[in-house]
Scaffold this motif. Structure first.
Motif, PDB file in Angstrom:
ATOM      1  N   GLU A   1       0.690  -1.247   0.118  1.00 44.03           N
ATOM      2  CA  GLU A   1       0.004  -0.069   0.213  1.00 44.03           C
ATOM      3  C   GLU A   1       0.892   1.123  -0.067  1.00 44.03           C
ATOM      4  N   LYS A   2       2.285   1.134  -0.075  1.00 51.80           N
ATOM      5  CA  LYS A   2       3.025   2.284  -0.078  1.00 51.80           C
ATOM      6  C   LYS A   2       3.013   3.103   1.373  1.00 51.80           C
ATOM      7  N   LYS A   3       2.759   2.534   2.332  1.00 46.59           N
ATOM      8  CA  LYS A   3       2.706   3.161   3.618  1.00 46.59           C
ATOM      9  C   LYS A   3       4.113   2.458   4.334  1.00 46.59           C
ATOM     10  N   TYR A   4       5.164   3.081   4.040  1.00 47.81           N
ATOM     11  CA  TYR A   4       6.453   2.684   4.256  1.00 47.81           C
ATOM     12  C   TYR A   4       6.822   2.824   5.785  1.00 47.81           C
ATOM     13  N   GLN A   5       6.458   3.872   6.424  1.00 47.33           N
ATOM     14  CA  GLN A   5       6.790   4.184   7.576  1.00 47.33           C
ATOM     15  C   GLN A   5       6.105   3.086   8.775  1.00 47.33           C
ATOM     16  N   GLU A   6       4.669   2.854   8.308  1.00 50.23           N
ATOM     17  CA  GLU A   6       3.866   1.969   9.052  1.00 50.23           C
ATOM     18  C   GLU A   6       4.367   0.675   8.837  1.00 50.23           C
ATOM     19  N   ALA A   7       4.869   0.119   7.740  1.00 49.98           N
ATOM     20  CA  ALA A   7       5.397  -0.956   7.517  1.00 49.98           C
ATOM     21  C   ALA A   7       6.764  -1.424   8.435  1.00 49.98           C
ATOM     22  N   ILE A   8       7.476  -0.331   8.404  1.00 45.72           N
ATOM     23  CA  ILE A   8       8.653  -0.559   9.311  1.00 45.72           C
ATOM     24  C   ILE A   8       8.328  -0.510  10.727  1.00 45.72           C
ATOM     25  N   ALA A   9       7.330   0.032  11.231  1.00 51.11           N
ATOM     26  CA  ALA A   9       7.169  -0.020  12.578  1.00 51.11           C
ATOM     27  C   ALA A   9       6.507  -1.378  12.700  1.00 51.11           C
ATOM     28  N   ASP A  10       5.828  -1.990  11.942  1.00 48.64           N
ATOM     29  CA  ASP A  10       5.572  -3.495  11.948  1.00 48.64           C
ATOM     30  C   ASP A  10       6.298  -4.307  11.988  1.00 48.64           C
ATOM     31  N   PHE A  11       7.456  -4.165  11.010  1.00 51.63           N
ATOM     32  CA  PHE A  11       8.787  -5.131  11.114  1.00 51.63           C
ATOM     33  C   PHE A  11       9.537  -4.867  12.413  1.00 51.63           C
ATOM     34  N   ASN A  12       9.605  -3.658  13.022  1.00 52.89           N
ATOM     35  CA  ASN A  12      10.171  -3.484  14.237  1.00 52.89           C
ATOM     36  C   ASN A  12       9.517  -4.397  15.313  1.00 52.89           C
ATOM     37  N   GLN A  13       8.174  -4.518  15.261  1.00 55.65           N
ATOM     38  CA  GLN A  13       7.395  -5.178  16.275  1.00 55.65           C
ATOM     39  C   GLN A  13       7.931  -6.596  16.172  1.00 55.65           C
ATOM     40  N   VAL A  14       7.907  -7.222  14.751  1.00 49.54           N
ATOM     41  CA  VAL A  14       8.358  -8.586  14.875  1.00 49.54           C
ATOM     42  C   VAL A  14       9.913  -8.647  15.034  1.00 49.54           C
ATOM     43  N   ILE A  15      10.798  -8.062  15.141  1.00 55.12           N
ATOM     44  CA  ILE A  15      12.252  -8.176  15.444  1.00 55.12           C
ATOM     45  C   ILE A  15      12.048  -7.935  17.092  1.00 55.12           C
ATOM     46  N   LYS A  16      11.185  -7.342  17.679  1.00 55.99           N
ATOM     47  CA  LYS A  16      11.192  -7.462  19.016  1.00 55.99           C
ATOM     48  C   LYS A  16      10.688  -8.775  19.658  1.00 55.99           C
ATOM     49  N   LEU A  17       9.731  -9.430  18.943  1.00 52.17           N
ATOM     50  CA  LEU A  17       9.184 -10.680  19.327  1.00 52.17           C
ATOM     51  C   LEU A  17      10.072 -11.899  18.777  1.00 52.17           C
ATOM     52  N   GLU A  18      10.579 -11.641  17.621  1.00 50.90           N
ATOM     53  CA  GLU A  18      11.635 -12.669  17.174  1.00 50.90           C
ATOM     54  C   GLU A  18      12.925 -11.902  16.509  1.00 50.90           C
ATOM     55  N   PRO A  19      13.747 -11.656  17.207  1.00 49.10           N
ATOM     56  CA  PRO A  19      15.013 -11.057  16.694  1.00 49.10           C
ATOM     57  C   PRO A  19      15.681 -11.428  15.689  1.00 49.10           C
ATOM     58  N   ASP A  20      15.537 -12.791  15.333  1.00 49.30           N
ATOM     59  CA  ASP A  20      16.176 -13.642  14.293  1.00 49.30           C
ATOM     60  C   ASP A  20      15.575 -13.620  12.984  1.00 49.30           C
ATOM     61  N   ASN A  21      14.273 -12.977  12.879  1.00 44.28           N
ATOM     62  CA  ASN A  21      13.400 -13.302  11.557  1.00 44.28           C
ATOM     63  C   ASN A  21      13.997 -12.354  10.589  1.00 44.28           C
ATOM     64  N   ILE A  22      14.390 -13.144   9.707  1.00 42.88           N
ATOM     65  CA  ILE A  22      15.058 -12.620   8.467  1.00 42.88           C
ATOM     66  C   ILE A  22      14.036 -11.737   7.648  1.00 42.88           C
ATOM     67  N   TYR A  23      12.827 -12.311   7.661  1.00 43.93           N
ATOM     68  CA  TYR A  23      11.926 -11.628   6.576  1.00 43.93           C
ATOM     69  C   TYR A  23      11.475 -10.387   7.399  1.00 43.93           C
ATOM     70  N   ALA A  24      11.592 -10.108   8.583  1.00 44.66           N
ATOM     71  CA  ALA A  24      11.238  -8.838   9.125  1.00 44.66           C
ATOM     72  C   ALA A  24      12.710  -7.945   8.869  1.00 44.66           C
ATOM     73  N   TYR A  25      13.677  -8.261   8.746  1.00 44.87           N
ATOM     74  CA  TYR A  25      14.723  -7.432   8.176  1.00 44.87           C
ATOM     75  C   TYR A  25      14.662  -7.044   6.937  1.00 44.87           C
ATOM     76  N   LEU A  26      14.272  -8.109   6.039  1.00 43.72           N
ATOM     77  CA  LEU A  26      14.064  -7.920   4.481  1.00 43.72           C
ATOM     78  C   LEU A  26      12.863  -6.989   4.330  1.00 43.72           C
ATOM     79  N   GLY A  27      11.999  -6.758   4.909  1.00 47.30           N
ATOM     80  CA  GLY A  27      10.816  -5.966   4.847  1.00 47.30           C
ATOM     81  C   GLY A  27      11.085  -4.848   5.191  1.00 47.30           C
ATOM     82  N   LYS A  28      11.753  -4.543   6.300  1.00 45.51           N
ATOM     83  CA  LYS A  28      12.214  -3.439   6.835  1.00 45.51           C
ATOM     84  C   LYS A  28      13.221  -2.678   5.866  1.00 45.51           C
TER      85      LYS A  28
END
Length: 171
Positions: free
Chosen positions: A64-91
């Protein structure tokens, strides 16, 4: 480690239109639906359902091109699962879309530190390095991505990486 299929997330990711500048724009626009299906191994987590929800929503927000909101969601994934490569990819994709290329490179670096054989990490970091005027690094990353895609039997993706290398070398 439990395996789960991220096909839904990857389908969303495959439709992301990342706006590029300079020579990377012409290389990237030749890339139809780069990602199809990826299976990930993610550590067990008591918050696994939350992490999956944030991950999916993050990729939806990228679409949806809501990049800041997307990054915030990926940061939440990283807090829950620090080794989630897909969160870093998305971020990284979010930062790339915001033209925060150095931050995007750092995100892809983190994914590759966790999983050194993550072909998609090399692929996207290659384009990020190109935007940072590091053609040699871009070519090296795309060559690594091509090799890993070939080993995984993803020959179409390997060819896309090879084609990008050729275009960079000609420019």
């Amino acid at each position: 480690m439990q395996k789960f299929n991220l096909a839904v997330v990857i389908m969303v990711l495959s439709t992301i239109a990342i706006t590029l500048k300079a020579e990377a724009r012409s290389l990237w626009t030749d890339q139809p639906r780069i990602l199809s299906t990826v299976t990930a191994q993610v550590p067990d987590s008591t918050k696994k359902d939350d992490a999956v929800m944030y991950l999916k929503r993050g990729f939806d927000r990228l679409k949806e091109k809501k990049y800041q909101e997307a990054i915030a969601d990926f940061n939440q994934v990283i807090k829950l699962e620090p080794d989630n490569i897909y969160a870093y990819l998305g971020k990284g994709l979010g930062n790339f879309s915001l033209e925060n290329y150095q931050a995007a490179k750092e995100n892809f670096d983190q994914a590759l530190e966790i999983s050194p054989n993550f072909a998609h990490g090399y692929y996207f970091r290659g384009f990020t390095r190109l935007m940072l005027s590091d053609n040699r690094g871009a070519i090296a990353d795309l060559q690594k991505a091509s090799t890993l895609f070939t080993q995984a039997g993803e020959l179409e993706l390997a060819q896309k990486a090879d084609s990008a290398i050729e275009k960079i070398q000609k420019s």
